[in-house]
Design a protein around this motif. Structure first.
Motif, PDB file in Angstrom:
ATOM      1  N   ARG A 179     -94.845 -58.206   8.449  1.00  0.00           N
ATOM      2  CA  ARG A 179     -95.628 -58.821   7.992  1.00  0.00           C
ATOM      3  C   ARG A 179     -96.168 -58.515   6.393  1.00  0.00           C
ATOM      4  O   ARG A 179     -96.032 -57.174   6.066  1.00  0.00           O
ATOM      5  CB  ARG A 179     -97.008 -58.614   8.817  1.00  0.00           C
ATOM      6  CG  ARG A 179     -98.166 -59.528   8.121  1.00  0.00           C
ATOM      7  CD  ARG A 179     -99.372 -59.188   9.024  1.00  0.00           C
ATOM      8  NE  ARG A 179    -100.551 -60.092   8.464  1.00  0.00           N
ATOM      9  CZ  ARG A 179    -101.801 -60.028   8.595  1.00  0.00           C
ATOM     10  NH1 ARG A 179    -102.133 -59.557   9.747  1.00  0.00           N
ATOM     11  NH2 ARG A 179    -102.882 -60.697   8.030  1.00  0.00           N
ATOM     12  N   ASP A 185    -100.924 -69.073   4.603  1.00  0.00           N
ATOM     13  CA  ASP A 185     -99.753 -68.462   4.741  1.00  0.00           C
ATOM     14  C   ASP A 185     -98.917 -68.783   6.015  1.00  0.00           C
ATOM     15  O   ASP A 185     -97.657 -68.733   5.818  1.00  0.00           O
ATOM     16  CB  ASP A 185    -100.111 -66.898   4.717  1.00  0.00           C
ATOM     17  CG  ASP A 185    -100.566 -66.293   3.464  1.00  0.00           C
ATOM     18  OD1 ASP A 185    -100.736 -67.138   2.439  1.00  0.00           O
ATOM     19  OD2 ASP A 185    -101.300 -65.357   3.510  1.00  0.00           O
ATOM     20  N   GLN A 245    -104.923 -67.080   5.764  1.00  0.00           N
ATOM     21  CA  GLN A 245    -104.051 -66.793   6.837  1.00  0.00           C
ATOM     22  C   GLN A 245    -103.071 -68.191   7.173  1.00  0.00           C
ATOM     23  O   GLN A 245    -102.007 -68.309   7.730  1.00  0.00           O
ATOM     24  CB  GLN A 245    -104.468 -66.083   8.202  1.00  0.00           C
ATOM     25  CG  GLN A 245    -105.085 -64.650   7.858  1.00  0.00           C
ATOM     26  CD  GLN A 245    -103.960 -63.873   7.054  1.00  0.00           C
ATOM     27  OE1 GLN A 245    -103.004 -63.702   7.266  1.00  0.00           O
ATOM     28  NE2 GLN A 245    -104.546 -63.376   5.585  1.00  0.00           N
ATOM     29  N   ARG A 248     -96.714 -65.778   5.822  1.00  0.00           N
ATOM     30  CA  ARG A 248     -96.907 -64.761   7.080  1.00  0.00           C
ATOM     31  C   ARG A 248     -95.995 -65.683   8.322  1.00  0.00           C
ATOM     32  O   ARG A 248     -96.288 -66.946   8.554  1.00  0.00           O
ATOM     33  CB  ARG A 248     -98.263 -64.836   7.421  1.00  0.00           C
ATOM     34  CG  ARG A 248     -98.463 -64.094   8.769  1.00  0.00           C
ATOM     35  CD  ARG A 248    -100.000 -63.820   8.891  1.00  0.00           C
ATOM     36  NE  ARG A 248    -100.233 -63.242  10.197  1.00  0.00           N
ATOM     37  CZ  ARG A 248    -101.508 -62.681  10.827  1.00  0.00           C
ATOM     38  NH1 ARG A 248    -102.523 -63.537  10.166  1.00  0.00           N
ATOM     39  NH2 ARG A 248    -101.515 -61.987  11.797  1.00  0.00           N
ATOM     40  N   TYR A 301    -110.860 -65.562   4.777  1.00  0.00           N
ATOM     41  CA  TYR A 301    -109.434 -65.030   5.354  1.00  0.00           C
ATOM     42  C   TYR A 301    -108.825 -65.621   6.260  1.00  0.00           C
ATOM     43  O   TYR A 301    -107.666 -65.848   6.309  1.00  0.00           O
ATOM     44  CB  TYR A 301    -110.047 -63.623   5.909  1.00  0.00           C
ATOM     45  CG  TYR A 301    -108.673 -62.617   6.683  1.00  0.00           C
ATOM     46  CD1 TYR A 301    -107.972 -62.202   5.972  1.00  0.00           C
ATOM     47  CD2 TYR A 301    -108.646 -63.096   8.042  1.00  0.00           C
ATOM     48  CE1 TYR A 301    -107.058 -61.566   6.694  1.00  0.00           C
ATOM     49  CE2 TYR A 301    -107.495 -62.077   8.679  1.00  0.00           C
ATOM     50  CZ  TYR A 301    -106.818 -61.569   8.061  1.00  0.00           C
ATOM     51  OH  TYR A 301    -105.772 -61.072   8.554  1.00  0.00           O
TER      52      TYR A 301
END
Length: 202
Positions: free
Chosen positions: A171, A68, A65, A74, A61
């Motif tokens: 988001r 991203d 992130q 993101r 994860y």
């Protein structure tokens, strides 16, 4: 609800790309984490509820992130320029390091425990909100193979902010709009209650 179920099934059958990539190196990640310490602390237990705790978070994860942030999938004014300077291996190393750290236990306000527990464990059939534990586990540890995050012990303020961001569509790096669909169905009271509940979940 049907869309959510299909998204869950499709996500679970995807092979975890982290298993195919070179594994992150904890020692290298520790050295590279110096730049992260100002907001997230040296061990990933952020001193401020405005920044997430990274300690103990699923490595897949974290790496996703960071990727991203770098790609713009993101958006975040602080993280975007930091991520630009990271290679894929840097991301894996940082993810491995923070995942290896122990998260500091959180706490939950007594008056929000029951409402948060009901939503987290049972969802809300009337509004079509599934139980949070379906994707984040009964103890909030997440599902590493699907890159679904650990929520346990996370700051309630940070979780609230992310749910609001998903609900508003600000988001949008959730697969198949899963979190946007769910957060958009939550009331303000539910967001506050479940955010508080997961903070004390461990």
């Amino acid at each position: 609800m049907k869309k959510f179920v299909l998204a869950v099934i499709s996500s679970l059958i995807i092979i975890n790309s982290a298993q195919l990539a070179a594994a992150g190196d904890v020692s290298a990640g520790k050295q590279k984490s110096a730049a992260c310490a100002a907001c997230h602390a040296a061990d990933g237990n952020s001193p401020s509820p405005d920044f997430p705790k990274l300690a103990g978070q699923n490595a897949g994860y974290i790496a996703k992130q960071l990727s991203d942030f770098k790609s713009g999938a993101r958006e975040n004014a602080i993280m975007a320029p930091i991520a630009q300077g990271l290679s894929e291996q840097d991301m894996l190393d940082l993810a491995a390091y923070f995942a290896s750290q122990e998260v500091a236990a959180g706490a939950v306000a007594e008056d929000l425990i029951e409402a948060g527990r009901q939503l987290y464990r049972g969802g809300n059939a009337q509004s079509g909100v599934p139980a949070c534990m379906a994707c984040h586990g009964p103890n909030g540890k997440g599902i590493p193979s699907a890159k679904w995050p650990m929520l346990s012990s996370q700051y309630s303020k940070y979780t609230e902010t992310q749910l609001h961001q998903f609900a508003k569509g600000n988001r949008a790096n959730d697969p198949n709009s899963m979190m946007r669909d769910i957060a958009g169905r939550l009331s303000e009271a539910e967001i506050k209650a479940v955010s508080a509940y997961v903070s004390g979940l461990h």
